[in-house]
Design a protein around this motif. Structure first.
Motif, PDB file in Angstrom:
ATOM      1  N   LEU A 157       0.820  -1.204   0.000  1.00 41.11           N
ATOM      2  CA  LEU A 157       0.000   0.000   0.000  1.00 41.11           C
ATOM      3  C   LEU A 157       0.859   1.261   0.000  1.00 41.11           C
ATOM      4  O   LEU A 157       1.839   1.365   0.729  1.00 41.11           O
ATOM      5  N   ARG A 158       0.455   2.232  -0.836  1.00 38.75           N
ATOM      6  CA  ARG A 158       1.167   3.500  -0.916  1.00 38.75           C
ATOM      7  C   ARG A 158       0.180   4.660  -0.853  1.00 38.75           C
ATOM      8  O   ARG A 158      -0.981   4.517  -1.253  1.00 38.75           O
ATOM      9  N   ALA A 159       0.655   5.781  -0.385  1.00 44.04           N
ATOM     10  CA  ALA A 159      -0.162   6.988  -0.361  1.00 44.04           C
ATOM     11  C   ALA A 159      -0.589   7.339  -1.780  1.00 44.04           C
ATOM     12  O   ALA A 159       0.177   7.187  -2.730  1.00 44.04           O
ATOM     13  N   GLY A 160      -1.827   7.794  -1.920  1.00 54.86           N
ATOM     14  CA  GLY A 160      -2.346   8.186  -3.216  1.00 54.86           C
ATOM     15  C   GLY A 160      -3.084   7.096  -3.958  1.00 54.86           C
ATOM     16  O   GLY A 160      -3.773   7.371  -4.946  1.00 54.86           O
ATOM     17  N   GLN A 161      -2.946   5.849  -3.506  1.00 54.34           N
ATOM     18  CA  GLN A 161      -3.692   4.757  -4.143  1.00 54.34           C
ATOM     19  C   GLN A 161      -5.166   4.828  -3.751  1.00 54.34           C
ATOM     20  O   GLN A 161      -5.532   5.449  -2.754  1.00 54.34           O
ATOM     21  N   THR A 162      -6.004   4.143  -4.538  1.00 52.97           N
ATOM     22  CA  THR A 162      -7.429   4.021  -4.227  1.00 52.97           C
ATOM     23  C   THR A 162      -7.727   2.576  -3.853  1.00 52.97           C
ATOM     24  O   THR A 162      -7.387   1.654  -4.594  1.00 52.97           O
ATOM     25  N   VAL A 163      -8.351   2.406  -2.703  1.00 44.65           N
ATOM     26  CA  VAL A 163      -8.687   1.076  -2.191  1.00 44.65           C
ATOM     27  C   VAL A 163     -10.194   0.984  -2.022  1.00 44.65           C
ATOM     28  O   VAL A 163     -10.812   1.877  -1.417  1.00 44.65           O
ATOM     29  N   VAL A 164     -10.799  -0.090  -2.540  1.00 47.54           N
ATOM     30  CA  VAL A 164     -12.219  -0.352  -2.335  1.00 47.54           C
ATOM     31  C   VAL A 164     -12.353  -1.387  -1.223  1.00 47.54           C
ATOM     32  O   VAL A 164     -11.770  -2.476  -1.296  1.00 47.54           O
ATOM     33  N   VAL A 165     -13.117  -1.040  -0.197  1.00 47.93           N
ATOM     34  CA  VAL A 165     -13.355  -1.920   0.943  1.00 47.93           C
ATOM     35  C   VAL A 165     -14.830  -2.287   0.946  1.00 47.93           C
ATOM     36  O   VAL A 165     -15.690  -1.407   0.980  1.00 47.93           O
ATOM     37  N   GLN A 166     -15.124  -3.571   0.910  1.00 46.88           N
ATOM     38  CA  GLN A 166     -16.511  -4.033   0.855  1.00 46.88           C
ATOM     39  C   GLN A 166     -17.009  -4.389   2.247  1.00 46.88           C
ATOM     40  O   GLN A 166     -16.395  -5.180   2.966  1.00 46.88           O
ATOM     41  N   GLY A 167     -18.140  -3.800   2.639  1.00 48.94           N
ATOM     42  CA  GLY A 167     -18.752  -4.115   3.918  1.00 48.94           C
ATOM     43  C   GLY A 167     -18.151  -3.324   5.060  1.00 48.94           C
ATOM     44  O   GLY A 167     -17.198  -2.552   4.898  1.00 48.94           O
ATOM     45  N   THR A 168     -18.719  -3.541   6.247  1.00 45.18           N
ATOM     46  CA  THR A 168     -18.299  -2.791   7.433  1.00 45.18           C
ATOM     47  C   THR A 168     -18.042  -3.712   8.623  1.00 45.18           C
ATOM     48  O   THR A 168     -18.216  -3.334   9.780  1.00 45.18           O
ATOM     49  N   GLY A 169     -17.625  -4.940   8.356  1.00 42.81           N
ATOM     50  CA  GLY A 169     -17.264  -5.865   9.420  1.00 42.81           C
ATOM     51  C   GLY A 169     -15.864  -5.582   9.952  1.00 42.81           C
ATOM     52  O   GLY A 169     -15.246  -4.552   9.658  1.00 42.81           O
ATOM     53  N   GLY A 170     -15.345  -6.523  10.730  1.00 45.90           N
ATOM     54  CA  GLY A 170     -14.073  -6.314  11.402  1.00 45.90           C
ATOM     55  C   GLY A 170     -12.901  -6.081  10.471  1.00 45.90           C
ATOM     56  O   GLY A 170     -12.149  -5.111  10.623  1.00 45.90           O
ATOM     57  N   VAL A 171     -12.711  -6.966   9.484  1.00 48.11           N
ATOM     58  CA  VAL A 171     -11.603  -6.807   8.539  1.00 48.11           C
ATOM     59  C   VAL A 171     -11.760  -5.499   7.774  1.00 48.11           C
ATOM     60  O   VAL A 171     -10.793  -4.747   7.578  1.00 48.11           O
ATOM     61  N   SER A 172     -12.978  -5.213   7.336  1.00 47.76           N
ATOM     62  CA  SER A 172     -13.216  -4.019   6.531  1.00 47.76           C
ATOM     63  C   SER A 172     -12.905  -2.742   7.297  1.00 47.76           C
ATOM     64  O   SER A 172     -12.314  -1.800   6.752  1.00 47.76           O
ATOM     65  N   PHE A 174     -10.849  -2.372   9.859  1.00 51.13           N
ATOM     66  CA  PHE A 174      -9.398  -2.269   9.972  1.00 51.13           C
ATOM     67  C   PHE A 174      -8.803  -1.771   8.659  1.00 51.13           C
ATOM     68  O   PHE A 174      -7.884  -0.946   8.652  1.00 51.13           O
ATOM     69  N   ALA A 175      -9.313  -2.264   7.539  1.00 51.04           N
ATOM     70  CA  ALA A 175      -8.798  -1.847   6.234  1.00 51.04           C
ATOM     71  C   ALA A 175      -9.005  -0.355   6.017  1.00 51.04           C
ATOM     72  O   ALA A 175      -8.119   0.341   5.503  1.00 51.04           O
ATOM     73  N   VAL A 176     -10.174   0.157   6.397  1.00 52.00           N
ATOM     74  CA  VAL A 176     -10.433   1.591   6.267  1.00 52.00           C
ATOM     75  C   VAL A 176      -9.416   2.383   7.078  1.00 52.00           C
ATOM     76  O   VAL A 176      -8.789   3.339   6.587  1.00 52.00           O
ATOM     77  N   GLN A 177      -9.227   2.010   8.330  1.00 51.59           N
ATOM     78  CA  GLN A 177      -8.329   2.756   9.200  1.00 51.59           C
ATOM     79  C   GLN A 177      -6.883   2.690   8.723  1.00 51.59           C
ATOM     80  O   GLN A 177      -6.168   3.706   8.698  1.00 51.59           O
ATOM     81  N   LEU A 178      -6.434   1.500   8.333  1.00 48.86           N
ATOM     82  CA  LEU A 178      -5.041   1.335   7.925  1.00 48.86           C
ATOM     83  C   LEU A 178      -4.759   2.017   6.594  1.00 48.86           C
ATOM     84  O   LEU A 178      -3.724   2.675   6.426  1.00 48.86           O
ATOM     85  N   ALA A 179      -5.683   1.866   5.634  1.00 46.67           N
ATOM     86  CA  ALA A 179      -5.471   2.491   4.324  1.00 46.67           C
ATOM     87  C   ALA A 179      -5.473   4.010   4.452  1.00 46.67           C
ATOM     88  O   ALA A 179      -4.631   4.702   3.864  1.00 46.67           O
ATOM     89  N   ALA A 180      -6.407   4.550   5.219  1.00 44.14           N
ATOM     90  CA  ALA A 180      -6.460   6.002   5.406  1.00 44.14           C
ATOM     91  C   ALA A 180      -5.202   6.510   6.101  1.00 44.14           C
ATOM     92  O   ALA A 180      -4.663   7.566   5.748  1.00 44.14           O
ATOM     93  N   ALA A 181      -4.706   5.753   7.080  1.00 41.60           N
ATOM     94  CA  ALA A 181      -3.497   6.160   7.792  1.00 41.60           C
ATOM     95  C   ALA A 181      -2.280   6.177   6.882  1.00 41.60           C
ATOM     96  O   ALA A 181      -1.322   6.930   7.126  1.00 41.60           O
ATOM     97  N   HIS A 182      -2.303   5.361   5.827  1.00 40.41           N
ATOM     98  CA  HIS A 182      -1.203   5.323   4.860  1.00 40.41           C
ATOM     99  C   HIS A 182      -1.368   6.364   3.749  1.00 40.41           C
ATOM    100  O   HIS A 182      -0.558   6.410   2.827  1.00 40.41           O
ATOM    101  N   GLY A 183      -2.420   7.157   3.822  1.00 37.55           N
ATOM    102  CA  GLY A 183      -2.617   8.182   2.812  1.00 37.55           C
ATOM    103  C   GLY A 183      -3.349   7.725   1.574  1.00 37.55           C
ATOM    104  O   GLY A 183      -3.326   8.414   0.540  1.00 37.55           O
ATOM    105  N   ALA A 184      -4.004   6.581   1.635  1.00 37.56           N
ATOM    106  CA  ALA A 184      -4.764   6.083   0.491  1.00 37.56           C
ATOM    107  C   ALA A 184      -6.174   6.659   0.496  1.00 37.56           C
ATOM    108  O   ALA A 184      -6.691   7.085   1.537  1.00 37.56           O
ATOM    109  N   ARG A 185      -6.785   6.662  -0.669  1.00 42.94           N
ATOM    110  CA  ARG A 185      -8.188   7.052  -0.807  1.00 42.94           C
ATOM    111  C   ARG A 185      -9.023   5.789  -0.661  1.00 42.94           C
ATOM    112  O   ARG A 185      -8.790   4.801  -1.358  1.00 42.94           O
ATOM    113  N   VAL A 186      -9.993   5.794   0.237  1.00 39.92           N
ATOM    114  CA  VAL A 186     -10.772   4.596   0.550  1.00 39.92           C
ATOM    115  C   VAL A 186     -12.224   4.801   0.133  1.00 39.92           C
ATOM    116  O   VAL A 186     -12.865   5.782   0.535  1.00 39.92           O
ATOM    117  N   ILE A 187     -12.732   3.840  -0.651  1.00 39.44           N
ATOM    118  CA  ILE A 187     -14.145   3.814  -1.032  1.00 39.44           C
ATOM    119  C   ILE A 187     -14.772   2.592  -0.376  1.00 39.44           C
ATOM    120  O   ILE A 187     -14.298   1.470  -0.565  1.00 39.44           O
TER     121      ILE A 187
END
Length: 336
Positions: A157-172, A174-187
């Motif tokens: 993962l790199r800053a500026g990338q776009t990540v699609v996260v499906q759903g709002t369960g536990g893994v999802s 965590f993915a939102v928080q970690l991707a955002a912390a790395h500077g990624a755009r999260v959908i």
């Protein structure tokens, strides 16, 4: 230390078959540690094993639970890497410490954590984060590490990338928080506007309601000016993979994580080939990656998303909540 302890057992194929039992406290052997369990976080697979979607490892009673946080209360001979009183979490993949999975590694889910005490090989224990409670720490070994392994360890993962996260369960979450912390755009995609709002508050850039927009991949393409996302976390399985494939960019990556809709995958092979998409199966991760995640949690002051905490005696209610689909994690508290 007491001579006996409480634990939950299940006979697979129904929550009505839960039973709480009293058994002897186990004794650690050479290379093992006895851990006083303080919290157990539930995962989709825990309920799926009860319901029969995922076959249990045995036909008789099993002690469920994989994610656990606790403290070391006794050590077997030869253990020098741990200290009595140390706060720890357990690694889910037995025998996988770093690099590619070794041929001898056990890929079956760890079980047996829904008990007051557990014996664990010392090599499978990692020091817990110092900035969060045992309840929060218990969410890291499976859900947290799955998201970390997909995004950071293998996804680079790199800053500026776009990540699609499906759903709002536990893994999802965590993915939102970690991707955002790395500077990624999260959908984020979800069937609930309320959950989408909560995900955006955690760092997501945009949300797509899959009820209002069943062809959610088209919204992703609009948001990325037709290019598609760098990385899609596939959580549903079945025909949803077709939509993930349409949403990912040329040369992008799809991490295969969940089977919430279907245990099989269906997608056009030619599109996979023409788009040069990487399909990566993520089954949690290794010990070194969990240690990296622990450091990240402490450095980022990341607080895992816990939907609700249940008392140990209410474990069947916690499983029922997990079945309904929590926002983040459901945790069982054994601190009393």
């Amino acid at each position: 230390m007491p001579l006996t302890m409480k634990q939950w057992q299940i006979l697979p194929a129904g929550l009505d078959r839960f039973r709480q039992t009293q058994v002897a406290v186990p004794t650690p052997g050479p290379g093992e540690a006895l851990v006083r369990v303080r919290a157990v976080a539930l995962n989709y697979r825990d309920v799926a094993m009860v319901d029969g979607t995922i076959p249990p490892p045995a036909s008789g009673p099993i002690v469920p639970g994989s994610d656990a946080a606790g403290e070391v209360v006794a050590l077997g001979s030869g253990v020098t890497c741990l200290r009595i009183g140390e706060a720890v979490i357990d690694v889910d993949n037995i025998g996988w410490f770093d690099g590619p999975p070794p041929a001898h590694a056990n890929s079956a889910p760890v079980l047996g954590r829904l008990a007051e005490f557990v014996v664990v090989p010392a090599a499978q224990l990692v020091r817990a984060p110092t900035t969060v409670s045992a309840i929060s720490a218990s969410t890291l070994p499976v859900a947290g590490l799955t998201a970390w392994f997909a995004l950071v360890e293998e996804g680079r993962l790199r800053a500026g990338q776009t990540v699609v996260v499906q759903g709002t369960g536990g893994v999802s979450m965590f993915a939102v928080q970690l991707a955002a912390a790395h500077g990624a755009r999260v959908i984020v995609t979800s069937t609930s506007d309320t959950k989408l709002e909560r995900a955006i508050a955690l760092g997501a850039s945009a949300g797509v309601n899959r009820v209002a927009n069943p062809e959610w991949e088209q919204v992703v393409l609009e948001l990325t000016e037709g290019l598609g996302a760098d990385h899609v976390l596939e959580m549903a399985g079945g025909d949803n993979l077709r939509r993930s494939l349409a949403a990912v960019k040329l040369g992008g990556r799809i991490s295969l994580i969940g089977l919430l809709d279907d245990a099989e995958l269906r997608a056009p092979m030619l599109e996979i080939l023409f788009k040069r998409v990487t399909l990566a199966a993520i089954a949690v991760g290794h010990r070194r990656a969990l240690q990296d995640l622990v450091q990240a949690v402490d450095q980022l002051r990341l607080e895992p998303v816990v939907d609700r905490v249940y008392a140990f005696d209410d474990a069947p209610l916690a499983f029922d909540h997990q079945r309904r689909g929590p926002f983040g994690k459901v945790v069982i508290d054994l601190s009393d």
